[in-house]
Scaffold this motif. Structure first.
Motif, short mmCIF file in Angstrom:
data_model
loop_
_atom_site.label_atom_id
_atom_site.label_comp_id
_atom_site.label_asym_id
_atom_site.label_seq_id
_atom_site.Cartn_x
_atom_site.Cartn_y
_atom_site.Cartn_z
N GLU A 126 0.85 -1.17 0.00
CA GLU A 126 0.00 0.00 0.00
C GLU A 126 0.90 1.23 0.00
N ASP B 120 5.14 5.61 8.73
CA ASP B 120 5.05 4.17 8.66
C ASP B 120 6.32 3.56 8.11
N TYR C 98 8.65 3.47 10.85
CA TYR C 98 8.23 2.44 11.80
C TYR C 98 8.69 1.06 11.33
N ARG C 99 8.47 0.80 10.05
CA ARG C 99 8.90 -0.50 9.52
C ARG C 99 10.41 -0.64 9.57
N LEU D 163 11.37 -1.48 13.09
CA LEU D 163 11.06 -2.88 13.41
C LEU D 163 12.06 -3.82 12.77
N ARG D 164 12.33 -3.57 11.48
CA ARG D 164 13.31 -4.43 10.81
C ARG D 164 14.65 -4.37 11.49
N THR E 199 15.21 -3.80 14.65
CA THR E 199 15.19 -4.61 15.88
C THR E 199 15.38 -6.08 15.54
N GLY E 200 14.62 -6.52 14.54
CA GLY E 200 14.75 -7.93 14.15
C GLY E 200 16.18 -8.25 13.78
N LEU E 201 16.77 -7.34 13.02
CA LEU E 201 18.15 -7.56 12.55
C LEU E 201 19.12 -7.59 13.73
N THR E 202 18.90 -6.65 14.69
CA THR E 202 19.79 -6.61 15.86
C THR E 202 19.74 -7.94 16.61
#
Lengths: 319, 366
Positions: free
Chosen positions: A3, A9, A12-13, A16-17, A19-22
Motif C-alpha cells: 500500500e 510508517d 516504523y517499519r 522494526l526491521r 530490531t529484528g536484525l539486531t
C-alpha cells in the motif's frame, strides 16, 4: 499487502526491521563466535574430541566422552523421574481439580519452574542427599546385579560400611534436576490435557467410562504430542543445567556408568569448573564443549517444538 | 456427580491410610532392620495403595477399583510436587533464618567479615545492589529489543521474520552457562574488559532476550486481527495501530512475559559466575571491577565449610526466593489475562471515559 505508506510508517517499519536484525546479529554472534573459537580446539582434537575421556587441553589430550556421557546419564535419570511426576501432576491439575485450588496449583507449579537453580542445588546437597543415601544403598544391595546399579568398594553384608561411596552420584544429581524440570514438563502437559475435546470426554462418560477410563481413552491419546514435546523441552533444560549439578557431584575424570556411585560429571559442570584456566587454548577447548552441548540442546529443542506445534496450534509455552 | 466423594470412599481412604501407617510402623519397628524417613514414606505409600484397592474392591467392580487407585496415584503425585516446593521454600528460609534475623545482614557487605566471623557482622548489601544493577542493565536493553522484535515478528510477515523467529526460538535452547562462556570469551578475553557487573548483565541479557521474545510473540499472536483491521480501516497508520491498539491490548501478557523473563534472569548463577568475578565489598559501579549478585553470593557462601557462612548462603538464597516470589506475584497481578480482557477497575475507568465522551459529543451537538 502493498500500500502507499507515509513516511512515519516507513520509519516504523525500518525500526522494526532494525530490531529484528539486531536480535539476529546478537544471536548469530553467539553461534558464530562459539563456532569460531571452538574451531581452534576442534582442529587439534579432531574426531578424538568425542571419544577421549581425559580433559587436559594443555597437554592436547581432551575430549568430551566423560562429560557427555555424564550429562546424558543425569538427564536420563531426571527424565525417568520427572515424566511420571509431571504426568501425574498435570492430570491432577487438569482433571481432578477446579476453581481456586486449580488456579493456585497452576501458579505454584509455575513458581516452582522459576525457583533459582542454586536454591535447588542447596536443597539437594544439604537436605536431599542425606535422605537418599539410604535408598541408593537399598537399590544397590538388592539390584546390584543390574550392571549400572552396582556400587564398587562396599560389602553389602557389612551394615556399618561407610556411606560416602553413595554420595555425590549421578543418581542424586538426576533427582535434583528432575525436581527442576518437572514443573516445565508439567505446564506443557497441563495445557494440552486441558484442550482435549469436551465432546469426546462426554462421549466416553456416556459409554460408561470411569474418570480414569476417560483419561486413558481420550485425554492421554489426545495429549500424546504435547507430552512428548514437553518431555523434550524438559530434557533440553536438564542437559544444560549447571549449578545444581555442580553443587552436588564430585567430578569424575573418566566415564562413570555406575549411577549410584560417588562421582559424576556433566559438560556444563566442566565449564563452570575449568573456565578459570587462563590459556586461550583451554578456553577454546571449553568453547568446543559448550558448542557440543548447545548443538545437543538445539536438536532436542527443535524436536520438542515440532511435537508441540503438531499437537496444538499457535500458543507455545515457555516456563 | 463426578468428583463428589461418598462417605464410603472417605472411610476407605482413612482406613487404608491407618492400615498403611500401622503396617509400615510394624515393619520398621518389629519385623525388619529398616530405617530412614524416605523409605518409610515410600513403603507407607505403596501399602496404602494396596490396602485402598482392597477396601474399594469389597463393594466396587474392576474398572471402578482401577479408577480409584489411579485417582489416588494422580492426587499423590500432585501433592508430592507441591510438597517438594514447600520443603524447598521452608528449608531455605529455616536454614537462613539465623542470618536473616540480624539487621546487618541486609545492610552491610562482607568487607569486614571473614568466614569465621559471627553473623552479627557482614551481610549481602553488595549482592543485592549487584543483582538489581545487573538485571536492570539487562532489562534496559532486552525489553525494548525483545518487545520490538516480537512486534516485528507479528507485524511484518515474510521470509526474513520467519528466519528471525526460528533463530530466536533456537536460542531459547542456549544453556545459560554457554551464554556466560560466550561473554567470557568475547568481552573479557577478547576485548579486554575486566570481569564486571556489565559483563554479567550482557550474559544475562543474551540469555533473557530469546525468552522474552518467545513469550511476547505468543501473546501478540493472540491479539484479535479484527481489532487491527478496525484500526486500519479507520485510517490509522501502521505504527499508530501498533502503538495504540496492539500493544495496549496485549499489555498484561507482555508485562507477564517481561516479569517471568526477569524472574529467570535474577536466579541465574552460571552466566554470572563466569563473568562478574567475585568480591566481598560493595561495588555500585557495574562498569568497573567485580560485582557479586545474589545467586553468586549464595553459591560462593555455601562452598565454605564454616557453618555461619553456610547460614549466610541460605539467608541469601531466601532473599533471592523472596525476590522471585515478589516478581511472580507482580506477574500474576499484572497479567495472566487474555488480550483485551480488563480488570474490574480498568473496566470502570473505560466506562467513565466513554460516559465523558458521550457528554462531550452531546455538548458539541447543541
Amino acid at each position: 499487502m502493498t500500500e502507499n505508506i507515509g513516511p512515519a510508517d516507513r520509519a516504523y517499519r525500518g525500526v522494526l526491521r532494525a530490531t529484528g536484525l539486531t536480535v539476529l546479529v546478537v544471536m548469530g554472534l553467539v553461534g558464530l563466535f562459539l563456532g569460531f573459537r571452538a574451531a581452534q580446539a576442534l582442529r587439534v582434537a579432531g574426531w578424538g574430541f568425542l571419544t577421549t575421556e581425559a580433559w587436559e587441553p594443555d597437554a592436547k589430550v581432551f575430549g568430551i566422552a566423560t562429560v557427555l556421557t555424564g550429562t546424558l546419564l543425569i538427564a536420563a535419570v531426571a527424565i525417568l523421574i520427572a515424566v511420571p511426576m509431571a504426568t501425574g501432576t498435570a492430570l491432577y491439575i487438569s482433571e481432578y481439580t477446579s476453581g481456586w485450588w486449580k488456579k493456585l496449583l497452576i501458579t505454584l507449579v509455575d513458581l516452582m519452574a522459576a525457583v533459582p537453580s542454586v536454591v535447588y542445588g542447596l536443597w539437594g546437597f544439604f537436605l536431599l542427599q542425606g535422605h537418599v543415601i539410604g535408598l541408593s544403598r537399598w537399590i544397590s544391595d538388592y539390584f546390584g546385579w543390574i550392571p549400572f546399579l552396582a556400587v564398587e568398594g562396599v560389602d553389602p553384608s557389612d551394615p556399618l560400611a561407610s556411606e560416602t561411596v553413595y554420595t555425590s552420584s549421578t543418581f542424586i544429581a538426576g533427582l535434583v534436576v528432575a525436581m527442576m524440570i518437572t514443573p516445565v514438563i508439567c505446564s506443557v502437559m497441563r495445557e494440552v490435557f486441558a484442550q482435549a475435546p469436551a465432546g469426546e470426554r462426554e462421549g466416553a462418560y456416556a459409554l460408561g467410562a470411569t474418570r480414569w477410563g476417560m483419561i486413558r481413552a481420550v485425554v492421554l491419546p489426545y495429549g500424546r504430542g504435547g507430552m512428548i514435546g514437553g518431555t523434550m523441552l524438559g530434557l533440553g533444560r536438564a542437559l544444560g543445567e549447571t549449578i545444581a549439578v555442580y553443587l552436588i557431584i564430585s567430578p569424575a575424570v573418566e566415564i562413570q556408568p555406575l549411577i549410584l556411585q560417588n562421582g559424576a560429571n556433566s559438560v556444563s559442570a566442566l565449564i563452570a569448573l575449568r573456565y578459570g584456566e587462563s590459556t586461550p587454548f583451554a578456553t577454546s577447548a571449553l568453547m568446543a564443549a559448550g558448542l557440543s552441548l548447545f548443538v545437543l540442546t538445539l536438536i532436542v529443542n527443535f524436536v520438542a517444538s515440532s511435537f508441540i506445534a503438531r499437537s496444538r496450534s499457535g500458543a507455545a509455552s515457555d516456563a | 456427580m463426578l468428583g463428589e466423594s461418598r462417605l464410603s470412599d472417605k472411610l476407605a481412604t482413612l482406613g487404608a491410610a491407618a492400615a498403611a501407617l500401622s503396617f509400615t510402623a510394624l515393619l520398621y519397628t518389629q519385623l525388619t532392620p529398616f530405617n530412614g524417613v524416605f523409605g518409610f514414606v515410600v513403603i507407607a505409600w505403596l501399602s496404602f495403595l494396596g490396602f485402598y484397592a482392597l477396601l474399594v474392591s469389597f463393594d466396587e467392580d474392576g474398572p471402578a477399583v482401577r479408577d480409584r487407585v489411579a485417582a489416588a496415584v494422580v492426587r499423590s503425585m500432585g501433592l508430592l510436587l507441591i510438597g517438594v516446593l514447600a520443603v524447598i521454600v521452608v528449608y531455605t528460609v529455616a536454614r537462613g533464618w539465623k542470618a536473616l534475623g540480624h539487621k546487618n545482614f541486609l545492610f552491610e557487605d562482607m568487607k569486614l567479615a571473614g568466614p569465621r566471623d559471627p553473623l552479627t557482622v557482614g551481610g549481602i548489601r553488595h549482592a543485592i545492589i549487584g543483582t538489581l544493577e545487573q538485571i536492570g542493565l539487562a532489562l534496559v536493553v532486552t525489553v525494548p529489543l525483545g518487545l520490538g522484535c516480537a512486534v516485528f515478528l507479528n507485524e511484518i510477515r515474510g521470509r526474513f521474520s520467519r528466519f528471525v523467529r526460528t533463530i530466536a526460538e533456537a536460542m531459547t535452547a542456549l544453556p545459560s552457562i554457554v551464554a556466560g562462556l560466550f561473554v567470557y570469551a568475547m568481552l573479557i578475553m577478547g576485548l579486554g574488559f575486566g570481569k564486571s557487573g556489565f559483563a554479567a548483565s550482557v550474559a544475562l541479557g543474551v540469555m533473557m532476550l530469546p525468552i522474552i521474545i518467545r513469550a511476547a510473540d505468543v501473546v501478540l499472536r493472540l491479539v484479535p486481527g479484527t481489532l487491527k483491521e478496525a484500526s486500519l480501516a479507520l485510517g490509522a497508520s501502521r505504527w499508530r495501530t501498533a502503538w495504540h491498539v496492539v500493544l495496549p491490548t496485549a499489555r498484561s501478557g507482555l508485562t507477564t512475559a517481561v516479569i517471568l523473563g526477569t524472574a529467570r534472569g535474577v536466579g541465574e548463577t552460571s552466566p554470572v559466575l563466569l563473568t562478574a568475578g567475585f568480591t566481598a565489598v560493595t561495588n555500585a559501579n557495574p562498569f568497573s571491577g567485580p560485582q557479586v549478585s545474589l545467586p553468586l553470593q549464595t553459591f560462593e557462601a555455601v562452598k565454605s565449610p564454616m557453618p555461619d557462612m553456610i547460614a549466610r548462603g541460605f539467608g541469601t538464597a531466601a532473599v533471592l526466593m523472596v525476590l522471585v516470589v515478589v516478581l511472580f506475584v507482580l506477574a500474576r497481578l499484572a497479567g495472566g489475562r487474555a488480550p483485551g480482557r480488563l480488570t474490574a477497575r480498568q473496566q470502570r475507568r473505560r466506562m467513565r471515559a466513554s460516559a465523558r465522551d458521550v457528554l462531550r459529543f452531546q455538548g458539541r451537538r447543541r
